[in-house]
Scaffold this active site. Structure first.
Site, PDB file in Angstrom:
ATOM      1  N   GLU A  72      36.131  37.035  50.460  1.00  0.00           N
ATOM      2  CA  GLU A  72      37.045  36.653  49.387  1.00  0.00           C
ATOM      3  C   GLU A  72      38.013  35.558  49.833  1.00  0.00           C
ATOM      4  OE1 GLU A  72      36.681  37.610  46.414  1.00  0.00           O
ATOM      5  OE2 GLU A  72      35.298  39.292  46.669  1.00  0.00           O
ATOM      6  N   ARG A  82      39.666  48.446  34.836  1.00  0.00           N
ATOM      7  CA  ARG A  82      38.679  48.714  33.795  1.00  0.00           C
ATOM      8  C   ARG A  82      38.356  50.190  33.712  1.00  0.00           C
ATOM      9  NH1 ARG A  82      33.300  49.337  33.776  1.00  0.00           N
ATOM     10  NH2 ARG A  82      33.114  48.793  35.984  1.00  0.00           N
ATOM     11  N   CYS A 135      40.362  47.097  44.994  1.00  0.00           N
ATOM     12  CA  CYS A 135      40.035  46.134  46.052  1.00  0.00           C
ATOM     13  C   CYS A 135      41.021  44.967  46.066  1.00  0.00           C
ATOM     14  CB  CYS A 135      38.613  45.612  45.871  1.00  0.00           C
ATOM     15  SG  CYS A 135      37.327  46.804  46.322  1.00  0.00           S
ATOM     16  N   HIS A 159      33.726  41.851  50.283  1.00  0.00           N
ATOM     17  CA  HIS A 159      33.021  42.744  49.368  1.00  0.00           C
ATOM     18  C   HIS A 159      31.570  42.887  49.795  1.00  0.00           C
ATOM     19  CE1 HIS A 159      35.998  42.779  45.852  1.00  0.00           C
ATOM     20  NE2 HIS A 159      35.614  44.039  46.022  1.00  0.00           N
TER      21      HIS A 159
END
Length: 206
Positions: A72, A82, A135, A159
């Protein structure tokens, strides 16, 4: 040089989390499991940093649906869940750190880490978004801790895909945990040894 790696406990009803399973296999590092819970994850991360006093911190999480290991580039100051976390919390449009900067860049040599993973034979790429779940929460919290209290520490987030056992009967990409661990081992080596970063294409069109 002390290196701290973190992975997450399983979440969303899963039996395993490949981030933690892979982190446990990386030699020569301090490995800590974080809860998949907003707030608590950062408390555990801070405690681990205080306990181990690392020079490098690489937090690792699962990105189901991604086909490769992704390093990342940027963490954003937003929690927008979500799904609920493991404590049933579901923050929407809340800052990770009230009053903090909009974003932080990783201080790992992101592109060198990608090259190191590929050289080890593992598909890898740069990611421009760590999402807005736990995360990214941990990634932003780590970078804020580094920026405000531990500027000598290098840090970032990686990830990883689903493990094969998580996608049985599904048309979804996966990667063996042992292969993920090989990528993380190479990424750690690059994070420790590469001073700057490589000037290579790592962007995306969308």
């Amino acid at each position: 040089m002390t290196v701290l790696l973190t992975g997450f406990e399983p979440f969303d009803g899963a039996a395993v989390n490949p981030s933690w399973e892979a982190v446990k296999l990386v030699p020569g590092v301090r490995a800590v499991q974080l809860p998949c819970v907003f707030g608590q994850a950062l408390e555990h991360l801070r405690a681990a940093v205080l306990e181990h006093d690392p020079a490098v911190v690489v937090c690792v999480g699962q990105a189901g649906g991604r086909p490769d290991v992704t390093v990342e580039r940027v963490a954003v100051n937003i929690d927008d869940a979500r799904i609920p976390d493991n404590a049933g919390r579901q923050p929407i449009d809340e800052p990770v750190v009230p009053g903090g900067p909009a974003a932080y860049f990783a201080t790992l040599p992101v592109k060198a880490c990608v090259v190191a993973a590929r050289t080890a034979g593992v598909p890898a790429s740069v990611s421009q978004s760590a999402g807005t779940f736990v995360c990214n929460h941990v990634f932003y919290g780590l970078m804020h801790l580094i920026a405000t209290e531990r500027p000598e520490v290098r840090g970032g987030f990686v990830h990883v895909p689903f493990a094969p056992g998580q996608v049985l009967g599904q048309a979804a990409p996966s990667m063996p945990v042992a292969m993920v661990a090989e990528a993380l081992t190479a990424i750690v080596a690059a994070a420790v040894s590469v001073e700057g970063d490589l000037r290579l294409v790592g962007g995306s069109l969308h």
